[in-house]
Write an enzyme that holds these catalytic residues in place. Structure first.
Site, PDB file in Angstrom:
ATOM      1  N   LYS A 122      13.589  67.446   6.197  1.00 41.26           N
ATOM      2  CA  LYS A 122      14.890  66.766   6.302  1.00 41.26           C
ATOM      3  C   LYS A 122      14.793  65.343   5.770  1.00 41.26           C
ATOM      4  O   LYS A 122      15.716  64.852   5.108  1.00 41.26           O
ATOM      5  CB  LYS A 122      15.372  66.763   7.756  1.00 41.26           C
ATOM      6  CG  LYS A 122      15.617  68.144   8.345  1.00 41.26           C
ATOM      7  CD  LYS A 122      16.707  68.916   7.607  1.00 41.26           C
ATOM      8  CE  LYS A 122      18.105  68.519   8.050  1.00 41.26           C
ATOM      9  NZ  LYS A 122      19.139  69.417   7.471  1.00 41.26           N
ATOM     10  N   ASN A 173      21.518  67.580  19.076  1.00 42.48           N
ATOM     11  CA  ASN A 173      22.001  68.949  19.257  1.00 42.48           C
ATOM     12  C   ASN A 173      23.524  68.974  19.255  1.00 42.48           C
ATOM     13  O   ASN A 173      24.169  68.176  19.934  1.00 42.48           O
ATOM     14  CB  ASN A 173      21.485  69.512  20.583  1.00 42.48           C
ATOM     15  CG  ASN A 173      19.970  69.605  20.616  1.00 42.48           C
ATOM     16  OD1 ASN A 173      19.376  70.353  19.863  1.00 42.48           O
ATOM     17  ND2 ASN A 173      19.350  68.831  21.485  1.00 42.48           N
ATOM     18  N   HIS A 179      63.028  89.294  47.383  1.00 39.50           N
ATOM     19  CA  HIS A 179      64.145  90.202  47.135  1.00 39.50           C
ATOM     20  C   HIS A 179      65.453  89.531  47.553  1.00 39.50           C
ATOM     21  O   HIS A 179      65.451  88.546  48.318  1.00 39.50           O
ATOM     22  CB  HIS A 179      63.943  91.506  47.913  1.00 39.50           C
ATOM     23  CG  HIS A 179      62.678  92.212  47.568  1.00 39.50           C
ATOM     24  ND1 HIS A 179      62.367  92.600  46.287  1.00 39.50           N
ATOM     25  CD2 HIS A 179      61.620  92.604  48.355  1.00 39.50           C
ATOM     26  CE1 HIS A 179      61.190  93.206  46.286  1.00 39.50           C
ATOM     27  NE2 HIS A 179      60.710  93.216  47.529  1.00 39.50           N
ATOM     28  N   PRO A 180      66.600  90.021  47.071  1.00 34.18           N
ATOM     29  CA  PRO A 180      67.888  89.418  47.433  1.00 34.18           C
ATOM     30  C   PRO A 180      68.069  89.309  48.945  1.00 34.18           C
ATOM     31  O   PRO A 180      67.768  90.245  49.695  1.00 34.18           O
ATOM     32  CB  PRO A 180      68.905  90.384  46.822  1.00 34.18           C
ATOM     33  CG  PRO A 180      68.191  90.974  45.646  1.00 34.18           C
ATOM     34  CD  PRO A 180      66.775  91.120  46.094  1.00 34.18           C
ATOM     35  N   GLY A 181      68.499  88.142  49.393  1.00 29.85           N
ATOM     36  CA  GLY A 181      68.747  87.901  50.804  1.00 29.85           C
ATOM     37  C   GLY A 181      67.525  87.494  51.605  1.00 29.85           C
ATOM     38  O   GLY A 181      67.651  87.106  52.776  1.00 29.85           O
ATOM     39  N   TYR A 198       9.630  70.584   9.826  1.00 30.79           N
ATOM     40  CA  TYR A 198      11.092  70.511   9.719  1.00 30.79           C
ATOM     41  C   TYR A 198      11.545  69.079   9.488  1.00 30.79           C
ATOM     42  O   TYR A 198      12.341  68.802   8.576  1.00 30.79           O
ATOM     43  CB  TYR A 198      11.727  71.069  10.986  1.00 30.79           C
ATOM     44  CG  TYR A 198      13.235  70.950  11.030  1.00 30.79           C
ATOM     45  CD1 TYR A 198      14.027  71.580  10.087  1.00 30.79           C
ATOM     46  CD2 TYR A 198      13.858  70.197  12.032  1.00 30.79           C
ATOM     47  CE1 TYR A 198      15.415  71.475  10.126  1.00 30.79           C
ATOM     48  CE2 TYR A 198      15.243  70.096  12.083  1.00 30.79           C
ATOM     49  CZ  TYR A 198      16.010  70.727  11.131  1.00 30.79           C
ATOM     50  OH  TYR A 198      17.375  70.624  11.161  1.00 30.79           O
ATOM     51  N   LEU A 236      25.919  70.737   4.251  1.00 32.18           N
ATOM     52  CA  LEU A 236      25.575  71.166   5.596  1.00 32.18           C
ATOM     53  C   LEU A 236      24.472  72.220   5.612  1.00 32.18           C
ATOM     54  O   LEU A 236      23.956  72.556   6.684  1.00 32.18           O
ATOM     55  CB  LEU A 236      26.820  71.748   6.293  1.00 32.18           C
ATOM     56  CG  LEU A 236      28.118  70.951   6.175  1.00 32.18           C
ATOM     57  CD1 LEU A 236      29.244  71.682   6.913  1.00 32.18           C
ATOM     58  CD2 LEU A 236      27.954  69.545   6.720  1.00 32.18           C
TER      59      LEU A 236
END
Length: 368
Positions: free
Chosen positions: A107, A132, A279-281, A103, A53
């Site tokens: 390669k 890419n 909340h409760p209730g 380049y 690589l």
């Protein structure tokens, strides 16, 4: 299996090494810029597979193209010959190898050395002329527009776009790594010049717009369609450029005497997610919808869901608790409410199939 990775500290190399963390049957020899010729020679001598690589794509001097690409590849071929064994080599070339720039020529020169080795001894060679590549750990402000855009947008830095209509072909790093490993494992029947799929086609402008949209999701809470394909891969890439202090973000919380209500996430076509406490209730709800549907899940506490048909007055009750997860779904045409019948605060997750629209709420108060 002993695996040699050249360029092990580069973008592709790091992702490949990360994939091998999950493999107990693979021993990795990592060769990077700091490795010596002796390190390379020893690694090749023990290797069963080579991922080549390493390469040079932005040198200070043009002659470094040949040294880092063609000449280094020639050295690897010579070391393989010296072992007297066939050692498969997978090489990451570039689509630039089809062009006559410095380049591309370097390669292509590297490819020629590999093909000569293959012709001489039948040594397996796999050459990927990759477009890419994008994904996590790619260096921003270097040679990847995706990495640069993601990093800059994530950090509120400007991005420069010369031609928004310029086409871009991309492959995702996870697809690249998967393709490489399938070849190593012998699970893919491939020729000398295989390819990675899928290849995503977009434009520079479209890509930039999508990345900017990811940033805005934290403000609007409306997620992009990040579940599949290119947008999924691009989103994963974008968030990989967030610094640790950016991992979290605050969202609005609405509270009153009953408890709190928090919207967590909205989607463009699959509703929204939120939670509330009571909340409760306390009783919440007391309304019906014509089309909207909801799913409730009590994750803490005990609740009584009550329903009443808005025309027939038929009623129904359902008791659930966080101890026994049950999803309760609201049905159009039935008014409904939820009461905390426990002694502690109740916490309920809620999914609605549409984003709440204050101008057309489809929510009507009605006796339950």
């Amino acid at each position: 299996m002993n695996v040699l990775i050249t360029g092990a500290n580069g973008f592709v190399g790091k992702n490949l090494r990360a994939a091998f963390i999950e493999r107990k049957d693979v021993n990795v020899f990592a060769i990077g810029r700091q490795s010596t010729d002796a390190d390379l020679q020893q690694a090749v001598a023990q290797a069963d597979f080579v991922f080549h690589l390493a390469g040079v794509n932005r040198p200070v001097n043009p002659e470094e193209f040949s040294e880092g690409n063609a000449d280094f590849t020639q050295k690897i071929c010579e070391l393989v010959r010296a072992t007297g064994r066939q050692i498969p080599i997978l090489y990451t070339s570039s689509t630039q190898a089809e062009r006559d720039n410095p380049y591309g020529l370097s390669k292509r020169g590297a490819e020629d050395h590999l093909l000569s080795l293959q012709k001489e001894s039948g040594n397996p060679i796999y050459i990927f002329r990759l477009p890419n590549i994008f994904g996590k750990w790619c260096k921003p402000n270097y040679n990847s527009a995706v990495a640069t855009f993601c990093y800059n947008v994530a950090n509120d830095l400007p991005i420069t776009i010369n031609d928004p209509a310029a086409p871009v072909s991309l492959v995702y790093i996870d697809d690249v790594v998967e393709g490489f490993i399938q070849i190593m494992d012998g699970k893919a029947q491939v020729e000398t010049f295989p390819a990675i799929s899928p290849v995503y086609s977009t434009t520079v402008g479209e890509m930039a717009d999508q990345i900017r949209a990811f940033r805005e999701c934290r403000v609007s809470l409306i997620s992009e369609r990040v579940g599949e394909g290119f947008v999924r891969a691009l989103y994963s890439t974008y968030v990989s450029y967030l610094a640790p202090q950016q991992f979290s973000y605050e969202i609005p919380k609405y509270g009153d005497a009953r408890g709190v209500f928090v919207e967590m996430l909205k989607t463009k076509d699959s509703g929204q997610f939120s939670f509330f406490t009571a909340h409760p209730g306390i009783t919440r709800g007391g309304h019906y919808h014509h089309s909207k549907t909801e799913k409730f899940l009590v994750i803490k506490g005990e609740a009584c869901f009550r329903f009443r048909h808005i025309l027939t007055d038929e009623t129904f009750e359902q008791i659930t608790s966080g101890e026994n997860p049950v999803v309760v779904e609201t049905v159009p045409g039935w008014s409904h409410d939820i009461t905390n019948i426990g002694q502690d605060e109740m916490v309920v997750m809620l999914w609605a199939n549409e984003i709440f629209d204050r101008s057309r709420p489809d929510t009507f108060t009605h006796k339950v």
